[in-house]
Design a protein around this motif. Structure first.
Motif, short mmCIF file in Angstrom:
data_model
loop_
_atom_site.label_atom_id
_atom_site.label_comp_id
_atom_site.label_asym_id
_atom_site.label_seq_id
_atom_site.Cartn_x
_atom_site.Cartn_y
_atom_site.Cartn_z
N VAL A 299 -134.00 40.57 6.66
CA VAL A 299 -134.25 41.27 7.94
C VAL A 299 -134.36 40.18 9.01
CG1 VAL A 299 -135.92 42.67 9.23
CG2 VAL A 299 -135.42 43.21 6.83
N THR A 300 -133.33 40.10 9.85
CA THR A 300 -133.36 39.08 10.90
C THR A 300 -133.03 39.71 12.23
OG1 THR A 300 -132.55 36.89 11.54
CG2 THR A 300 -130.94 38.40 10.60
N VAL A 301 -133.64 39.21 13.29
CA VAL A 301 -133.54 39.86 14.60
C VAL A 301 -132.09 39.93 15.08
CG1 VAL A 301 -133.89 37.68 15.82
CG2 VAL A 301 -134.54 39.83 16.92
N ALA A 302 -131.77 40.98 15.81
CA ALA A 302 -130.43 41.11 16.42
C ALA A 302 -130.33 40.03 17.51
CB ALA A 302 -130.29 42.51 17.03
N GLN A 303 -129.38 39.11 17.35
CA GLN A 303 -129.32 37.93 18.23
C GLN A 303 -129.23 38.31 19.71
OE1 GLN A 303 -130.26 34.90 17.58
NE2 GLN A 303 -130.70 35.85 15.60
N ALA A 308 -134.35 33.63 26.63
CA ALA A 308 -135.48 32.84 27.16
C ALA A 308 -136.63 33.75 27.58
CB ALA A 308 -134.99 32.02 28.35
N ALA A 309 -136.28 34.90 28.15
CA ALA A 309 -137.35 35.83 28.60
C ALA A 309 -138.01 36.52 27.41
CB ALA A 309 -136.74 36.87 29.53
#
Ligand SMILES: C=C1C[C@]23C[C@H]1CC[C@H]2[C@]1(C)CCC[C@@](C)(C(=O)O)[C@H]1[C@@H]3C(=O)O
Ligand SMILES: O=C(O)CCC(=O)C(=O)O
Ligand SMILES: [Fe+2]
Length: 371
Positions: A299-303, A308-309
């Motif tokens: 489970v990895t974040v949607a790039q 930066a924010a």
């Protein structure tokens, strides 16, 4: 098999056992104001796709809950799923315990988790199934295995219910993808193969409904929950710093974001705290379908949602590890994902320390061998 002292769920006890009394700061308020949720009409979806996606986005950024109507799930199937719950939970305790949930396992029958927890016991009985769309008849076979051949028809109903929930979940995942400005298939493809859970919640009437909880305050560790509640009412969501009731609406399903999907969206969509209260009049039933990724899928974040924010907020993990965390180390509550993130980092640093120690030891052994 461990046999727990069954709970006397006859609802007549005036003084409920102390293990079911929750602390004052967690006791329910039974007259919570109603939270009116946005309603997604999947029947009108095609022409109103962007409108629906916008409503999903607004709700998921705020409290992570919305309703779905015209969802395509046969109403007769939903009615049967509720009726069959009464059949199972009306059985003698010795019959129900044939499907007793084992410690560390996520499937089977549990009566208020006596034996699993020692305080703040939830006033409910549950029956949970594993569902994998590419494993034929997994739910039906489970019921026949533990309850016998006469439960084949019973298992068939929940097999069909899970298949309908799976189809709806993937449609909703397309909507979630669009609402986040990602490809429509981004989340759908990620959950095409899944390892999900269907949970039947039975909440008997309770003579002290203001002292206990049917399900304690928590966010779902899973990805997406599709809940069908009967017309009794009892689901509450914590939003804008206070508890709100979610009124049952015939034909509507309640959908909420879980911790795993919150991690996948880098916290853009919120997995919110909710709970279930009970009453002293009638039993309440709900069916919760928890969509979960394949166990070993990272489970990895949607790039596209890291910048930066909005820097990366959660570590990579597998659903298997988060599920094991909630089943063996930590009772899922309103802080599960933060506790899990800390646990993952601790595990990694321990493994690294052990690895370094091992490496140093091997180095010294190796160096020693030169002499
Ligand atoms: C992965 C899961 C663990 C629980 C069932 C599913 C999703 C919700 C979780 C739960 C309902 C959160 C509150 C505490 C819990 C112990 C319960 O009351 O049932 C949780 C479930 C569980 O660990 O069995
Ligand atoms: O029964 C309900 O309304 C909520 C149950 C729930 O939140 C759960 O099982 O995760
Ligand atoms: Fe939940």
């Amino acid at each position: 098999m461990v046999h727990y002292q069954p709970l006397a769920f006859d609802g007549s006890e005036s003084n409920i056992p102390s293990e079911f009394i929750w602390p004052d700061d967690e006791k329910p308020c039974l007259d919570a104001p109603e939270l009116v949720l946005p309603t997604i009409d999947l029947g009108a979806l095609r022409p109103a796709l962007s409108k629906a996606a916008e409503a999903v986005s607004e709700a998921c950024k705020r409290h992570g809950f919305f309703l779905v109507v015209n969802h395509g799930v046969d109403s007769g199937l939903i009615d049967k799923a509720h009726q069959y719950m009464d059949v199972f939970f009306g059985l003698q305790i010795s019959e129900k315990q044939k499907a007793q949930r084992k410690v560390g396992d996520s499937y089977g029958y549990a009566s208020s988790f006596v034996g699993r927890f020692s305080s703040k016991l939830p006033w409910k009985e549950t029956l949970s199934f594993r569902f994998c769309p590419h494993t034929p008849n997994i739910v039906q076979n489970y019921m026949v295995k533990w309850m016998g051949e006469e439960f084949r028809g019973f298992g068939r109903i929940y097999q069909e219910y899970c298949e309908a929930m799976n189809k709806l979940s993937l449609q909703l995942m397309e909507l979630v993808g669009i609402s986040l400005g990602l490809d429509q298939s981004y989340f759908k493809d990620l959950f095409e193969e899944n390892d999900s859970i269907l949970r039947l919640n039975h909440y008997p009437p309770c003579q002290q409904p203001d002292s206990t909880l049917g399900t304690g305050p928590h966010s779902d560790p899973t990805s997406l929950t599709i809940l069908h509640q009967d017309q009794v009412g009892g689901l509450q969501v914590f939003s804008d710093e206070k508890w709100h009731s979610i009124a049952p609406i015939p034909g509507a399903l309640v959908v909420n974001i879980g911790d795993t999907l919150m991690a996948l969206t880098n916290g853009v969509y919120k997995s919110c705290v909710h709970r279930a209260v009970v009453n002293n009049r009638v039993a309440r039933r709900s069916l919760a379908f928890f969509l979960c990724p394949k166990m070993d899928k990272t489970v990895t974040v949607a790039q596209g949602l890291v910048n930066a924010a909005n820097p990366r907020r959660y570590p990579d993990f597998t659903w298997a590890s988060l599920l094991e965390f909630t089943q063996r180390h930590y009772r899922a509550d309103m802080k599960t994902l933060d506790a899990f993130s800390k646990w993952v980092q601790h595990q990694e640093s321990t493994e690294k320390y052990e690895g370094d120690k091992q490496g140093k030891h091997l180095f010294l052994l190796h160096a020693g061998s030169k002499e």
